[in-house]
Design an enzyme around this catalytic site. Sequence first.
Site, PDB file in Angstrom:
ATOM      1  N   CYS A   9       0.838  -1.189   0.000  1.00 44.99           N
ATOM      2  CA  CYS A   9       0.000   0.000   0.000  1.00 44.99           C
ATOM      3  C   CYS A   9       0.877   1.244   0.000  1.00 44.99           C
ATOM      4  O   CYS A   9       2.060   1.186   0.310  1.00 44.99           O
ATOM      5  CB  CYS A   9      -0.878   0.044   1.252  1.00 44.99           C
ATOM      6  SG  CYS A   9      -1.897  -1.413   1.451  1.00 44.99           S
ATOM      7  N   GLY A  35      -0.076   0.304  -5.171  1.00 47.28           N
ATOM      8  CA  GLY A  35      -1.361  -0.374  -5.035  1.00 47.28           C
ATOM      9  C   GLY A  35      -2.332   0.108  -6.077  1.00 47.28           C
ATOM     10  O   GLY A  35      -2.538   1.312  -6.208  1.00 47.28           O
ATOM     11  N   ASN A 109      -0.115   1.125   5.939  1.00 52.65           N
ATOM     12  CA  ASN A 109       0.717   0.316   5.050  1.00 52.65           C
ATOM     13  C   ASN A 109       1.510  -0.639   5.921  1.00 52.65           C
ATOM     14  O   ASN A 109       2.189  -0.211   6.839  1.00 52.65           O
ATOM     15  CB  ASN A 109       1.666   1.234   4.255  1.00 52.65           C
ATOM     16  CG  ASN A 109       2.704   0.467   3.439  1.00 52.65           C
ATOM     17  OD1 ASN A 109       3.798   0.968   3.211  1.00 52.65           O
ATOM     18  ND2 ASN A 109       2.386  -0.731   2.992  1.00 52.65           N
ATOM     19  N   GLY A 110       1.415  -1.917   5.625  1.00 53.20           N
ATOM     20  CA  GLY A 110       2.147  -2.922   6.396  1.00 53.20           C
ATOM     21  C   GLY A 110       1.259  -4.108   6.693  1.00 53.20           C
ATOM     22  O   GLY A 110       0.259  -4.335   6.005  1.00 53.20           O
ATOM     23  N   TYR A 254      12.739  -3.910  -5.523  1.00 58.72           N
ATOM     24  CA  TYR A 254      11.645  -3.950  -6.497  1.00 58.72           C
ATOM     25  C   TYR A 254      10.566  -2.891  -6.300  1.00 58.72           C
ATOM     26  O   TYR A 254      10.115  -2.278  -7.249  1.00 58.72           O
ATOM     27  CB  TYR A 254      10.983  -5.329  -6.426  1.00 58.72           C
ATOM     28  CG  TYR A 254       9.658  -5.453  -7.149  1.00 58.72           C
ATOM     29  CD1 TYR A 254       9.604  -5.754  -8.511  1.00 58.72           C
ATOM     30  CD2 TYR A 254       8.448  -5.271  -6.475  1.00 58.72           C
ATOM     31  CE1 TYR A 254       8.391  -5.876  -9.180  1.00 58.72           C
ATOM     32  CE2 TYR A 254       7.224  -5.391  -7.142  1.00 58.72           C
ATOM     33  CZ  TYR A 254       7.202  -5.687  -8.485  1.00 58.72           C
ATOM     34  OH  TYR A 254       6.005  -5.806  -9.131  1.00 58.72           O
TER      35      TYR A 254
END
Length: 471
Positions: A9, A35, A109-110, A254
């Site tokens: 996210c 996302g 996020n996580g 990435y």
Amino acid sequence: MLDKFREECGVVAIYGHPEAANLAYLGLYALQHRGQESAGIASSDGRNIHCHKSMGHVADIFTPEVLGRLPGELAIGHTRYSTAGDTVLLNAQPFSVACNKGRIAVAHNGNITNALELRRELEREGSIFQASSDTEVILHLVARSRERTLSGALREALLQLEGAFSLVFLAQDHVLVARDPHGFRPLAFGRLELSGGRICYVFASETCAFDLISAAYLGDVEPGEMVSVGSEGMTRERYAPVRDRAQCVFEHVYFARPDSIVFGRPVQESREMLGRLLARECPVDADVVVPVPHSGVAAAIGYAAEAGIPFRQALIRNHYVGRTFIEPSQAIRDFGVKLKLNPVRHLLEGRRVILVDDSIVRGTTSRKIVRMVRGAGAREVHMRISCPPTVSPCFYGVDTPSLAELIAANNTVEEIRRFVEADSLGYLSLSALRESVADENHDYCYACYTGGYPTDLVNIEELMGAKDRRR
Ligand code: AMP
């Protein structure tokens, strides 16, 4: 059932701008790569919190009309990726509620690794959940806290969470943000000077969001730190004791955009170094270095420069592949990959090719690409991967499949080489990966390459099972 990992996210937060929602929108637009399933923005006009979220891409969701319904000088935003079966709007963020702490909204996020346990406990005590997302757990913990202030309640809630979280909170007149004590996921902050000397504070998963809104990057929210911004200015507070850092190395390999600074380091620098060290560790006599777009581009540039072999973009990507396309009724072999990539035949014909990518996960895409390059006339195809073999699933917010589906968890490098049908296959070593991100102090998490998880995962079987169930 809570079965989802809060995966991949992007978050933003804006304090003190007359067009806060517009800025959040631009920030999310720059974070779209983090996302693509859903996005949302919540804004505060000082009294009410306004929220809009929808499935789809940021630019399609936020029309001028929608943004016009998000007034106020404070806003938070979220863009979310999740896998099929869990793409319901109910799980889209931010979550917004009214509770005894006032109106609040949160985006995350996580992945909170003890969310299942916390949720079961809360449900036993009568809490009702709307979505299967672990972010909702945080809201319940905040609402139930006996602390009178929102920052006190948030501190208390955060101390109960385990795992990875970079959180942005919106209250009527405050923006609060926090990072987990290990600092798995990034969260940067910056500021923007407005006319009359006013300062607008901004927070985002990646600094590329700041560039688009001309904000200056000032630094990172520290692991275990909570930052609050209100009319009194910005207050930084360490809410948790110091822990070993475990910054996600995959952000540099990435995930993050190469034009971002992540964990204080330019991503482009890491990626090029990955390629250079890969060329030193896994040399091979060849005619061209070809990246798998886009994930392999920066590493391929580094590889080619180090090896002195020409870099050629011999696989062309169609950037406009959407979700809706008409599939031919007669099956075309490898249709999905062909839709995205097409080889430049005259660059490949009769050549010995080094194909560079960042990772092999299941191996299925890589095999199709190797076949495609060979089908375009390449004499040899040597695959080079700019990180070590991915042997363990991630429980801290990256979408990796279950152990059973990770090809490197169950096969040797030689077996993988045979599976992807390459003439040779080389992976970067762990020490070279560490060197590429300049990790002198052991500040990064390498769990996906080592299986050494930096936190206790008491419920690891359940977490593994959840990965299995959703595939
Ligand atoms: P495969 O050969 O099927 O394992 O796919 C490898 C491709 O997946 C590579 O091009 C990677 O860049 C890409 N990839 C690796 N990790 C992820 C991830 N977490 N999400 C999406 N794509 C990924």
